[in-house]
Scaffold this active site. Sequence first.
Site, PDB file in Angstrom:
ATOM      1  N   GLY A 268       8.659  -3.937   5.247  1.00 10.91           N
ATOM      2  CA  GLY A 268       7.544  -4.826   4.958  1.00 10.91           C
ATOM      3  C   GLY A 268       7.477  -5.198   3.496  1.00 10.91           C
ATOM      4  N   GLY A 270       4.444  -6.817   0.700  1.00 13.80           N
ATOM      5  CA  GLY A 270       3.089  -7.276   0.461  1.00 13.80           C
ATOM      6  C   GLY A 270       2.930  -7.778  -0.954  1.00 13.80           C
ATOM      7  N   GLY A 271       1.717  -8.206  -1.266  1.00 16.33           N
ATOM      8  CA  GLY A 271       1.458  -8.730  -2.592  1.00 16.33           C
ATOM      9  C   GLY A 271       1.573  -7.686  -3.671  1.00 16.33           C
ATOM     10  N   GLY A 273       3.554  -4.743  -3.315  1.00 11.58           N
ATOM     11  CA  GLY A 273       4.741  -3.910  -3.261  1.00 11.58           C
ATOM     12  C   GLY A 273       5.464  -4.000  -1.933  1.00 11.58           C
ATOM     13  CB  VAL A 275       6.207  -1.099   3.446  1.00 13.10           C
ATOM     14  CG1 VAL A 275       6.015   0.143   4.326  1.00 13.10           C
ATOM     15  CG2 VAL A 275       4.870  -1.543   2.864  1.00 13.10           C
ATOM     16  CE  LYS A 289       0.756  -1.282  -0.537  1.00 11.82           C
ATOM     17  NZ  LYS A 289      -0.679  -1.479  -0.195  1.00 11.82           N
ATOM     18  CG  ASP A 388      -6.238  -8.398   1.600  1.00 17.02           C
ATOM     19  OD1 ASP A 388      -6.427  -9.586   1.924  1.00 17.02           O
ATOM     20  OD2 ASP A 388      -5.167  -7.987   1.126  1.00 17.02           O
TER      21      ASP A 388
END
Length: 566
Positions: A268, A270-271, A273, A275, A289, A388
Site C-alpha cells: 500500500g 498513502g499520503g 508513507g 505499507v 507502515k 480521514d
Amino acid sequence: MSSTSTIFQISLLFFITNLLLSVLFPEYVCAYDGYDECSKSFSCGNFTNIGYPFWTNGQPEYCGHPAFKLDCEGDNVTIDIISQKYHVINISYEYQILKIARTDYRSSICPKSFVNINFNVSEFFNITDEDEYATLFYECDPTEYRAHNKFSCPINDEVVDIYFTAPKLTGHEMSTRCNVSLSLPVLDISIQRFINFSMTLEEVIKEGFEVKWNLDAEECFECFDSGGKCGYERTLNEFTCFCPDQPYSTKCGKDVKKMTNSFKDKVGQGGYGSVYKGKLPDGSLVAVKLLNTSKGNGQEFINEVASISRTSHVNVVTLLGYCLEGSKRALIYEFMPNGSLEKFRYNGNNSKSTQHLGWEKMYEIMIGIARGLEYLHRGCNTRILHFDIKPQNILLDEDFCPKISDFGLAKLCLNKESIVSILEARGTIGYIAPEVFSRNFGEVSHKSDVYSYGMMILELVGCKNNLDAGDTHSSEIYFPYWVYRHVEQSKEFKLPGVVTSEENEIAKKMIIVGLWCIQARPSDRPPMNKVIEMLQLSIEDLQIPPTPFLSSPPRPPIDSFTMSTS
C-alpha cells in the site's frame, strides 16, 4: 498462538521513549513503567552506576532480583546472603564478582553466635576457584594444634582459646576434641600473606572473599543488547526484559527491515508513507507502515500512536507496536489480507480490476464501519475524531470484516467534549465536511466524521459514476445534490450488481442514510449510533432527508476528489 502472545513477541528495533508523548500528550503514557524506572542507575555508599541484578530501597523491586538487595547506610554497603549479612567491598560487573566480608567478624574474630555458611549450596553465588574455606576451632584441647595458630577470644566474659587452620596451613584437620568449629571463606592470597606473617588473622577475615553471581547473565546481556533494561517479574519469579513498549521474556524485538524482508513486499501507499507486508518470528503476518520523513514534523506519528493505542474494537485496526530510530518512524499493525475497501469501489467500467463484493456484504461492511466510528466517538475513555474516513483507510480482514485505520490526522477530545479546535483543514478533499473549511457552517466535531462516512457511502455504491457517465447536465452540479434529486423524484440509479428487489432496497437505504450524513449543518447530521439504527430500518421507515446543501452548488472539478490536504 493467542493474539496476546503475538503482541508480546512482535519484533521491533528501538522504541520511542515515554518522554516524547508525555510532553505532547501529558494524559497519555506510551512506555511501560519498568523501562523508564529500570533505566536509572543508582549509587550506594561509594559505589556508583549500579543496576540489575542489584537494587535498593527507593527503587522499584522489579528493577532487581530479590536476592540482590543492597542496604546503603553512609559508606557502609551490605547484602544479605543465605540469611547472613555481608559487607560489600567491591562489585565487578565485568566478571560478575562480588567481594564481601562477614559483618559479624569485621570488628572481632570473637562472634556472638556461631553461624556456618556454605556458598557451594547457594542458588545464586559461588566462591571463586581461587578462594577457599578456613576453619576456626573453639573450645579445643590445646595440645592438638600448633601454637602460632592459637588465639585468645573473650566469649561470654570468659577468655577462651581458638585455633585457625586452612588447607594450605600445616595442621590437623577438624578435631573431635573441639566443641565448636566455624568455616569462613577467605582469599587464597590472604592465606599466603598470613603464612608469611604479613597479615594477621583479623586482617585475613576483614579482607573478605570473592563470590561469582550466576544469575541471568546471558539473558541480561541479550536484553541490553536489544535496547532493553533488565528486570525481574516477582509474580512470575522470572527474568524480564523491560522495553519501551512492554516487557518481553528475554529481549526487545528485532530489526523492522528484517521483519519485512528488506521492504520487498509493498502492499500500500498513502499520503504519509508506504505499507509493507512483514512476518513475525512465529510466522504471524503484520503490516508495517513506514512513514515519510519529509511529511510533517512527526505529529502524524504521535497522533496515530496516541489515539489508536487507546482503542480495542473489532472494527478498528490493532496497533501491535511502533518504532523510532533517528528520523525513521514505523507503525506495526495486524495484517489485513483483503487490503482496503478502495479496490472494491465501483469505478464505472467493466475491467477485470473492478471487484464488487455484493450488496449484502457491502451493507454489512457499512454497518461495521459505522460501529467502529460510534466506538471512537462514544466508546473510548477519550473521544477520538478520525478526520480521514475514506475507502483507502478502511481495511478488510480475511472475513471481510472492516477495520478503520490510519489515525495520522486524528484528534483526541478530552472529557468527552464534542467541539474541537483545529488550526487547519485536515482530511481528503471530497470527504471533508464543510465546517472544516468554514466555521460559517458550524463547529468542528464528531459530526465531521459522519459527513466523511456519508460521502464514502455515496461513492462506494456507485452514485458518483452514475453522474459522470449518465447525465448530460452533470457538469453543472455537485454529485450529492444530483443524488438527492434522484431520490426525491424517485428516479432509478444504474447501480452495479443490483439484480433482486432486496439488493435494490439495500442500495437505496444506503443512499438515503448517506444523504442524511452529508447535511450541510453538523446539527442536522445523525450521530453514528443513529446511523446504525437507520441502516437497520426498512426502506419504508426511512424519511427522505432535506437537501444536502443550503443551495444548489456548482460542481467542483473532478480531480478535487483525489487531492489530499494535511
